[in-house]
Design a protein around this motif. Structure first.
Motif, PDB file in Angstrom:
ATOM      1  N   LYS A 106       0.823  -1.560  -0.208  1.00 46.32           N
ATOM      2  CA  LYS A 106      -0.009   0.069  -0.007  1.00 46.32           C
ATOM      3  C   LYS A 106       1.283   0.861   0.053  1.00 46.32           C
ATOM      4  O   LYS A 106       0.528   2.403   1.003  1.00 46.32           O
ATOM      5  N   LEU A 107       2.014   1.178  -0.412  1.00 43.80           N
ATOM      6  CA  LEU A 107       2.772   2.014  -1.153  1.00 43.80           C
ATOM      7  C   LEU A 107       2.187   3.274  -2.056  1.00 43.80           C
ATOM      8  O   LEU A 107       2.967   2.969  -3.695  1.00 43.80           O
ATOM      9  N   PHE A 108       0.881   3.495  -1.958  1.00 41.12           N
ATOM     10  CA  PHE A 108       0.696   4.491  -3.425  1.00 41.12           C
ATOM     11  C   PHE A 108       1.163   5.007  -4.245  1.00 41.12           C
ATOM     12  O   PHE A 108       0.963   5.110  -5.441  1.00 41.12           O
ATOM     13  N   ILE A 109       1.992   5.731  -3.189  1.00 41.04           N
ATOM     14  CA  ILE A 109       2.816   6.981  -4.006  1.00 41.04           C
ATOM     15  C   ILE A 109       3.566   7.010  -5.394  1.00 41.04           C
ATOM     16  O   ILE A 109       3.554   7.164  -6.397  1.00 41.04           O
ATOM     17  N   PHE A 110       3.837   4.843  -5.449  1.00 41.41           N
ATOM     18  CA  PHE A 110       4.474   4.312  -6.612  1.00 41.41           C
ATOM     19  C   PHE A 110       3.199   3.903  -7.939  1.00 41.41           C
ATOM     20  O   PHE A 110       4.334   4.228  -8.991  1.00 41.41           O
ATOM     21  N   ILE A 111       2.337   4.556  -7.576  1.00 43.60           N
ATOM     22  CA  ILE A 111       1.892   3.770  -9.014  1.00 43.60           C
ATOM     23  C   ILE A 111       2.467   5.333 -10.097  1.00 43.60           C
ATOM     24  O   ILE A 111       1.303   5.155 -10.965  1.00 43.60           O
TER      25      ILE A 111
END
Length: 538
Positions: A40-45
């Protein structure tokens, strides 16, 4: 000797190029994986596409396909590894090899059209359109398997997904890729300064408008509560899968269900049990009937919604032949008031979409195949008009849209999910499901046997979650809404518009202009130039 050295250096350069591109494709695959559940390291998307774009930057279409396919394979082999506990590695490899093709086809088309060369706004628009058409196809072909779409990485960031009521989670994915392309245009030395400036200026305008819209919508739906609230009692019994269907444990299963009941007095309007909480066919098994009627009478005056298997004899087949269904029943004071047949059985869990083409895959169907229902029956519980989704039906917006069109003012998803164990699968399914709340501006309630059970407000905010294998209950007040969003009215209407725009995007220039320019719509740069000229004259 000199020729040999030149040949050797050429081979070495070719090897290093392939190696670096493979590393970049691998990096993209890992960034995708870390953006989603469970990390859930959403910033990677917002960065995950960038290594892949550099890998295919100067490649021909076929190598570009292979790099894209590798990225998809790396992502999905980690994302769906949990399936090995149910179907084994062979099945998972077949599934991942298939889903990764969508990434490969995307990079193939991008290079075939050469739209990533000297990137401009037109090409940004085309690339994003190609991607979401691929996401849409993945969610429809062979029954569909849409978890792991770009937008799902943002499921815990409701402020970032408000535009889903305009075009579904596909539109969110569209702008996630757009952000990737903005960053790529800044980093790539193949993009001209002029195009880079135009991309940044136009994107700043677009995202400013979207940000204002998102803040307004989030505030509106986060605090919008009318006076017609209804109390729901959610029951999560947490019954192990191996006990659930074994007749030896039948009495114990019902005891576990009763342990999840509240110990305090409460007067809910609706009590919700999970999918197949009745561990046999409710209509034909006497003990199950007695128990469910007993539960119904226990909560006096309340409606109860519960799941059960069902069988219907087929008059055209042998005497003992049965058709199997997965149903949700609505009951009050021991009387069944309505039912909903599951319309879309779970892919390979309940049916094989290729059963007549590849019979070999039939052995991977878990148990007896489920027959699909035919009607979107609403279950009316007083003022609540319930659009019911069973199990994985919650990840398909088209099913929810049909319920909403029929008048549903609340969406309830009942599920089992005990067979996933402690793997993060339930949260992955939940991540794909919460978009139904924003897309249709309805409360979305999920009730699962072993979790996750949760409530999501029409703003997309997760109000509560019961953790995995927690046996208990939750009393929660919801507010039914009748609002019709653009997405509920028109669905993926903008797909047609986007495709049409792709064809006219290189259309004829406006009068007095030499070219259609680099903006995403015909003649926009000419209009801007004319405005500037008028400003200078004044």
């Amino acid at each position: 000797m000199e020729d040999r050295n030149i040949l050797k250096n050429t081979k070495m350069k070719a090897f290093l190029k392939v190696f670096s591109n493979l590393a970049l494709a691998l990096a993209s695959g890992l960034m995708f994986e870390y953006a989603f559940v469970p990390n859930k390291l959403f910033i990677f998307i917002f960065f995950a596409f960038i290594p892949l774009l550099f890998a295919i930057e100067k490649e021909k279409p076929l190598p570009a396909f292979l790099y894209g396919w590798l990225t998809g394979f790396i992502f999905f082999i980690f994302h769906y590894y949990w399936l090995t506990t149910i179907w084994g590695m062979k099945f998972v490899l077949i599934l991942v090899l298939y889903i990764a093709v969508y990434y490969g086809v995307f990079t193939f088309i991008v290079r075939l059209l050469k739209v990533n060369e000297d990137l401009n706004l037109k090409k940004v628009f085309i690339i994003c359109t190609i991607w979401i058409i691929g996401e849409w196809l993945r969610g429809h072909i062979l029954g569909g398997y849409s978890t792991g779409s770009l937008a799902h990485a943002l499921f815990e960031k409701p402020i970032l997904i408000q535009i889903a009521d305009l075009g579904g989670f596909y539109l969110v994915s569209f702008f996630i890729l757009w952000i990737n392309l903005i960053i790529y245009s800044i980093l790539s030395n193949t993009v001209s300064i002029e195009n880079r400036k135009k991309i940044l200026v136009f994107s700043l305008i677009i995202f400013s408008v979207l940000s204002i819209y998102s803040v307004i919508q989030f505030r509106k739906w986060n605090f919008n509560k009318n006076s017609n609230g209804a109390q729901l009692l959610i029951i999560q019994p947490a019954v192990d899968q191996h006990k659930k269907w074994d007749p030896v444990y039948r009495s114990e299963v019902f005891s576990l269900i009763e342990e999840a009941f509240p110990v305090y007095d409460c007067k809910p309007d609706l009590v919700i049990f999970p999918e197949t909480v009745c561990p046999t066919e409710f209509r034909y098994e006497h003990k199950s009937q007695i128990k469910m009627i007993e539960y119904s009478k226990r909560f006096k005056g309340a409606y109860i919604l519960f799941g059960s298997e069902d069988f219907t004899p087929d008059p055209f087949m042998m005497k003992d032949y049965r058709l199997k269904f997965n149903l949700a029943f609505l009951m009050k004071n021991g009387v069944v008031l309505g039912k909903y047949d599951k319309i879309l059985p779970a892919l390979f869990a309940e049916y094989n979409p290729l059963r007549n083409v590849i019979p070999y895959l039939n052995k991977y169907v878990l148990g007896e195949p489920i027959e699909p229902g035919l009607e979107f029956n609403l279950l009316n519980a007083g003022d609540l008009k319930i659009g019911t989704l069973i199990c994985l039906e919650s990840i398909y917006p088209r099913l929810t849209r049909d319920h909403v069109k029929n008048g549903a003012n609340i969406i309830i998803n009942i599920s089992n999910e005990a067979w996933f164990g402690y793997y993060p699968t339930s949260e992955d399914i939940f991540a794909a499901s919460i978009f139904r709340a924003v897309e249709f501006r309805r409360y979305f309630i999920k009730v699962s046997n072993t979790g996750i059970s949760a409530a999501v407000s029409p703003s997309g905010k997760i109000e509560f979650k019961l953790p995995l294998f927690h046996r208990g209950n939750k009393l929660y007040t919801i507010y039914p809404f009748e609002t019709k969003t653009p997405y509920s009215r028109y669905g993926e209407w903008y797909f047609v518009i986007l495709i049409i725009l792709i064809f006219i995007i290189r259309g004829q220039p406006l009068q007095g202009c030499k070219s259609a320019g680099n903006y995403p719509f015909v003649g926009m740069d000419c209009i801007i130039k004319k405005i500037k000229k008028r400003g200078n004259k004044q």
